[in-house]
Design a protein around this motif. Structure first.
Motif, PDB file in Angstrom:
ATOM      1  N   LEU A   1     -55.360  16.656 -60.661  1.00  0.00           N
ATOM      2  CA  LEU A   1     -56.504  16.966 -59.803  1.00  0.00           C
ATOM      3  C   LEU A   1     -56.294  16.542 -58.348  1.00  0.00           C
ATOM      4  CD1 LEU A   1     -59.446  15.773 -62.067  1.00  0.00           C
ATOM      5  CD2 LEU A   1     -59.237  18.061 -61.112  1.00  0.00           C
ATOM      6  N   ASP A   2     -55.421  15.557 -58.126  1.00  0.00           N
ATOM      7  CA  ASP A   2     -55.230  15.017 -56.781  1.00  0.00           C
ATOM      8  C   ASP A   2     -54.277  15.841 -55.929  1.00  0.00           C
ATOM      9  OD1 ASP A   2     -56.997  12.894 -57.197  1.00  0.00           O
ATOM     10  OD2 ASP A   2     -55.427  11.661 -58.103  1.00  0.00           O
ATOM     11  N   LEU A   3     -53.720  16.890 -56.506  1.00  0.00           N
ATOM     12  CA  LEU A   3     -52.834  17.773 -55.754  1.00  0.00           C
ATOM     13  C   LEU A   3     -53.474  19.159 -55.653  1.00  0.00           C
ATOM     14  CD1 LEU A   3     -49.393  16.890 -57.428  1.00  0.00           C
ATOM     15  CD2 LEU A   3     -50.274  16.070 -55.239  1.00  0.00           C
ATOM     16  N   PRO A   4     -53.286  19.842 -54.531  1.00  0.00           N
ATOM     17  CA  PRO A   4     -53.851  21.193 -54.400  1.00  0.00           C
ATOM     18  C   PRO A   4     -53.237  22.156 -55.405  1.00  0.00           C
ATOM     19  CG  PRO A   4     -52.450  20.668 -52.510  1.00  0.00           C
ATOM     20  CD  PRO A   4     -52.540  19.429 -53.340  1.00  0.00           C
ATOM     21  N   PHE A   5     -53.973  23.204 -55.724  1.00  0.00           N
ATOM     22  CA  PHE A   5     -53.476  24.178 -56.688  1.00  0.00           C
ATOM     23  C   PHE A   5     -52.120  24.718 -56.250  1.00  0.00           C
ATOM     24  CE2 PHE A   5     -52.635  28.342 -58.346  1.00  0.00           C
ATOM     25  CZ  PHE A   5     -52.807  28.124 -59.705  1.00  0.00           C
ATOM     26  N   GLY A   6     -51.183  24.733 -57.196  1.00  0.00           N
ATOM     27  CA  GLY A   6     -49.854  25.275 -56.935  1.00  0.00           C
ATOM     28  C   GLY A   6     -48.831  24.247 -56.499  1.00  0.00           C
ATOM     29  N   ALA A   7     -49.277  23.014 -56.220  1.00  0.00           N
ATOM     30  CA  ALA A   7     -48.337  21.962 -55.826  1.00  0.00           C
ATOM     31  C   ALA A   7     -47.515  21.539 -57.039  1.00  0.00           C
ATOM     32  CB  ALA A   7     -49.087  20.768 -55.252  1.00  0.00           C
ATOM     33  N   LEU A   8     -46.304  21.080 -56.771  1.00  0.00           N
ATOM     34  CA  LEU A   8     -45.424  20.591 -57.822  1.00  0.00           C
ATOM     35  C   LEU A   8     -44.751  19.336 -57.288  1.00  0.00           C
ATOM     36  CD1 LEU A   8     -44.222  21.215 -60.630  1.00  0.00           C
ATOM     37  CD2 LEU A   8     -42.468  22.583 -59.469  1.00  0.00           C
ATOM     38  N   ARG A   9     -44.983  18.232 -57.971  1.00  0.00           N
ATOM     39  CA  ARG A   9     -44.421  16.938 -57.546  1.00  0.00           C
ATOM     40  C   ARG A   9     -43.860  16.218 -58.756  1.00  0.00           C
ATOM     41  NH1 ARG A   9     -47.780  15.318 -53.024  1.00  0.00           N
ATOM     42  NH2 ARG A   9     -47.893  17.154 -51.708  1.00  0.00           N
ATOM     43  N   PHE A  10     -43.072  15.185 -58.469  1.00  0.00           N
ATOM     44  CA  PHE A  10     -42.378  14.461 -59.527  1.00  0.00           C
ATOM     45  C   PHE A  10     -42.449  12.970 -59.246  1.00  0.00           C
ATOM     46  CE2 PHE A  10     -40.523  18.461 -58.358  1.00  0.00           C
ATOM     47  CZ  PHE A  10     -40.508  19.153 -59.556  1.00  0.00           C
ATOM     48  N   LYS A  11     -42.525  12.175 -60.320  1.00  0.00           N
ATOM     49  CA  LYS A  11     -42.445  10.732 -60.145  1.00  0.00           C
ATOM     50  C   LYS A  11     -42.089  10.074 -61.468  1.00  0.00           C
ATOM     51  CE  LYS A  11     -47.217   9.089 -60.736  1.00  0.00           C
ATOM     52  NZ  LYS A  11     -48.277   8.339 -60.107  1.00  0.00           N
ATOM     53  N   GLN A  12     -41.651   8.847 -61.355  1.00  0.00           N
ATOM     54  CA  GLN A  12     -41.368   8.043 -62.545  1.00  0.00           C
ATOM     55  C   GLN A  12     -42.349   6.892 -62.549  1.00  0.00           C
ATOM     56  OE1 GLN A  12     -37.509   7.714 -63.795  1.00  0.00           O
ATOM     57  NE2 GLN A  12     -38.110   6.561 -65.576  1.00  0.00           N
ATOM     58  N   GLY A  13     -43.022   6.710 -63.680  1.00  0.00           N
ATOM     59  CA  GLY A  13     -43.969   5.612 -63.817  1.00  0.00           C
ATOM     60  C   GLY A  13     -45.195   5.800 -62.956  1.00  0.00           C
ATOM     61  N   GLY A  14     -45.958   4.735 -62.833  1.00  0.00           N
ATOM     62  CA  GLY A  14     -47.165   4.760 -62.027  1.00  0.00           C
ATOM     63  C   GLY A  14     -48.411   4.795 -62.892  1.00  0.00           C
ATOM     64  N   GLY A  15     -49.537   4.916 -62.241  1.00  0.00           N
ATOM     65  CA  GLY A  15     -50.822   4.931 -62.934  1.00  0.00           C
ATOM     66  C   GLY A  15     -51.165   6.299 -63.479  1.00  0.00           C
TER      67      GLY A  15
END
Length: 186
Positions: A90-104
């Motif tokens: 929900l915190d990214l605009p529609f169509g965004a694609l991001r990556f991460k390891q770990g976190g909340g």
């Protein structure tokens, strides 16, 4: 062995909703890799395998996804570093694609459940779905279908997420992130 998890809710009524973008991406991966079914009731989900890749769609409903992930992780003795979870964000605009390891979890109930069952340090493919105008509308929003405008780019976005996920099994997170990140506009 890699475990690739797509988050969503089982049932036809949820099939093409924003909350099921993880399921839709895993479905694409299953088709792309010609994975075969390994499903068993003990996995609490639909499980597929292609070479050294396992694809999981938990059937526990979103809030209990961790039960399914933990069952497969334990059965196949998969390390946390070899788990990738594809989910709506929900915190990214529609169509965004991001990556991460770990976190909340960012308030995502599927991620909360997984965090409680196996820990937090797995990789995440975050697919932005935007958010409604008011916080009180979140539940209805994530369970609603994509708009006609959103549907125009949906298959291309899912394909990008699927390709990036496969790359994460071969390349470091930073390389995949620099190649596949999509910064959609609000």
């Amino acid at each position: 062995m890699w475990l690739i998890v797509g988050l969503g809710n089982p049932g036809k009524e949820y099939e093409y909703t924003r909350h099921n973008i993880g399921f839709l991406t895993v479905d694409h991966l299953i088709d792309q890799t010609e994975a075969r079914s390994l499903s068993s009731s003990s996995f609490h989900g639909e499980l597929f395998k292609s070479a050294n890749l396992l694809f999981l769609k938990p059937t526990t409903f979103m809030n209990r996804s961790g039960i399914s992930v933990q069952a497969v992780k334990q059965f196949y003795k998969i390390e946390l570093d070899n788990i990738i979870v594809i989910h709506d964000d929900l915190d990214l605009p529609f169509g965004a694609l991001r990556f991460k390891q770990g976190g909340g979890s960012g308030g995502h109930n599927g991620l909360k459940s997984i965090d409680e069952m196996i820990g937090r340090d797995y990789m995440r493919v975050r697919m932005g779905i935007g958010k409604p105008a008011y916080k009180s509308q979140v539940a209805d929003y994530v369970l609603s279908s994509f708009s006609k405008e959103e549907q125009q780019n949906l298959s291309q976005w899912i394909e990008s997420a699927a390709n990036a996920t496969l790359e994460l099994t071969k390349q470091p997170l930073g390389i995949v992130s620099s190649k596949y990140t999509i910064r959609a506009k609000n």
